[in-house]
Design a protein around this motif. Structure first.
Motif, PDB file in Angstrom:
ATOM      1  N   ALA A 199       0.746  -0.961  -0.312  1.00 34.13           N
ATOM      2  CA  ALA A 199      -0.013   0.071   0.015  1.00 34.13           C
ATOM      3  C   ALA A 199       0.786   2.000  -0.162  1.00 34.13           C
ATOM      4  O   ALA A 199       0.564   2.160  -0.616  1.00 34.13           O
ATOM      5  CB  ALA A 199      -0.746   0.185   1.422  1.00 34.13           C
ATOM      6  N   LYS A 257       1.390   3.795  -2.989  1.00 35.66           N
ATOM      7  CA  LYS A 257       0.564   5.018  -2.406  1.00 35.66           C
ATOM      8  C   LYS A 257       0.950   6.830  -3.465  1.00 35.66           C
ATOM      9  O   LYS A 257       0.615   7.851  -3.814  1.00 35.66           O
ATOM     10  CB  LYS A 257       0.691   5.461  -1.360  1.00 35.66           C
ATOM     11  CG  LYS A 257       0.266   6.812  -0.638  1.00 35.66           C
ATOM     12  CD  LYS A 257       0.063   6.848   1.205  1.00 35.66           C
ATOM     13  CE  LYS A 257       0.206   8.329   1.822  1.00 35.66           C
ATOM     14  NZ  LYS A 257       0.076   7.560   2.980  1.00 35.66           N
ATOM     15  N   ILE A 282      -6.634   3.332  -0.544  1.00 34.67           N
ATOM     16  CA  ILE A 282      -5.263   2.988   0.167  1.00 34.67           C
ATOM     17  C   ILE A 282      -5.118   3.742   1.363  1.00 34.67           C
ATOM     18  O   ILE A 282      -5.037   3.547   2.342  1.00 34.67           O
ATOM     19  CB  ILE A 282      -4.117   3.707  -0.570  1.00 34.67           C
ATOM     20  CG1 ILE A 282      -4.229   3.270  -2.134  1.00 34.67           C
ATOM     21  CG2 ILE A 282      -2.581   3.701  -0.047  1.00 34.67           C
ATOM     22  CD1 ILE A 282      -2.944   3.288  -3.197  1.00 34.67           C
TER      23      ILE A 282
END
Ligand code: ADP
Length: 364
Positions: A139, A143, A186
């Protein structure tokens, strides 16, 4: 008669040796009177030295000092199954365990003996930590590129790279929206991982459950009205005071109500019930929606899990209930669901009570 006794003793002995989990038994003073080989392996204590020693010294459990499960089980007159704790073995190694305990009471209701079964849960938490670590790294890695892409799309829309045709602008707007959706996903995922990992501090304060539910329902009503869904409230008159992080707990209820709305046809009813049961407040959110197939029910609180039935019905991320569970458990509570496919579902939340609220403010 003697034969039966001999057989029973032998059976007990065989059982102790054959049990694949740790087992010990204590007397009324919580001193160990039986201790099997798995318990020896886990705690590092030999049976001979463990016998006669208080179980708190042998186990050094995270619960021994505050809430001895055996005493609690005697006090409440019930046994505990599959609870979590951490013991510190003779070598100082901290081991997470899953345990079940029960006490044997005499005619006067006093504890005469207690038994506890436990197993090493390190592997479970290692797998969970590894899973969370992988998801978290993934994640974090996506991002930045997602945010950068969003920034460039925004610049294109603003005409910073020259004029764009109306059709081009329409496409860019679609990209911007999808990009924002992924960014939101996210953020939610990282927030959930922080909550599960205990890195999110809950700012709890005493809150009247009545006033809290009233506030959540008021913000939710307009959306229910749009779908002509009725909200029925059936709560005890005097709801208790709970210690809540209001912002986080609002997320939990908003998610449950959103789901109830999302997975229900128009012109149905969502019912909110709340009542006191011993040391707990229980809140139920019931809908008359599509329901959850029995094979999906055990998984709906898992990350990204969505039932096939609901996927064809409404959009979602499969993260809402996982977050709800992390938040509720962070408050010392539990969340679970029951469902009747084709007829509706009920979600229950159980939270520890902090006090009693004087009067009700929820209006039907
Ligand atoms: P989603 O964003 O997909 O709704 P959730 O984590 O909130 O994610 O819920 C997980 C899944 O549980 C949903 O996709 C759906 O399959 C099922 N579910 C949750 N609430 C309900 C409900 N009230 N009625 C039917 N199915 C539900």
């Amino acid at each position: 008669m003697d034969n039966i006794k001999i057989n029973r003793d032998r059976l007990f002995d065989l059982l102790l040796r054959g049990l694949p989990v740790a087992f010990f038994m204590v007397d009324a003073d919580l001193k160990i009177i039986e201790f099997n080989h798995v318990a020896q392996d886990l705690t590092g204590w030999e049976r001979t030295e463990a016998i006669g020693t208080p179980c708190s010294l042998v186990l050094n459990s995270s619960l021994c000092g505050q809430l001895c499960p055996l005493k609690e089980s005697a006090r409440l007159g019930k046994s505990f199954v599959a609870r979590e704790a951490v013991i510190s073995n003779k070598f100082g190694e901290e081991i997470p365990i899953i345990f079940s305990s029960a006490s044997v009471l005499n005619d006067k209701g006093e504890m005469e003996a207690g038994v506890e079964l436990f197993r090493d849960a390190s592997e479970d938490s290692r797998i969970q930590m590894l899973r969370n670590h992988i998801i978290s790294v993934f994640a974090h890695d996506i991002k930045t590129p997602v945010a950068v892409t969003g920034g460039f799309v925004q610049r294109l829309i603003q005409g910073k790279a020259g004029p764009i045709s109306p059709k081009g602008l329409e496409y860019l707007e679609m990209i911007r929206k999808e990009n924002a959706r992924v960014e939101g996903l996210i953020e939610r995922l990282l927030g959930l991982l922080r909550m599960e990992g205990g890195q999110t501090r809950l700012f709890t304060e005493p809150v009247s459950l009545d006033a809290f539910l009233y506030k959540v329902l008021e913000t939710f009503r307009p959306r229910a009205d749009e779908k002509n869904i009725k909200i029925a409230v059936e709560t005890d008159e005097h709801l208790p005071i709970l210690k809540l992080d209001q912002e986080q707990m609002e997320r939990v209820f908003t998610n449950l109500l959103d789901n109830a709305l999302k997975y229900s046809p128009a012109d149905t009813t969502i019912t909110i019930k709340a009542w006191k049961e011993g040391r707990w407040a229980i809140i139920e959110v019931r809908d008359q929606g599509i329901g959850i197939p029995p094979e999906d029910l055990p998984h709906i609180f898992d990350y990204f899990y969505r039932s096939m039935l609901s996927s064809g019905y409404a959009q979602g991320t499969g993260l809402g209930l996982a977050s709800a569970r992390a938040i509720v458990e962070g408050h010392g509570g539990r969340i679970w669901a029951k469902s009747w496919p084709g007829k509706g579902s009920s979600f229950f939340i159980r939270l520890p009570i902090d006090g009693s609220s004087p009067k009700g403010v929820i209006k039907p």
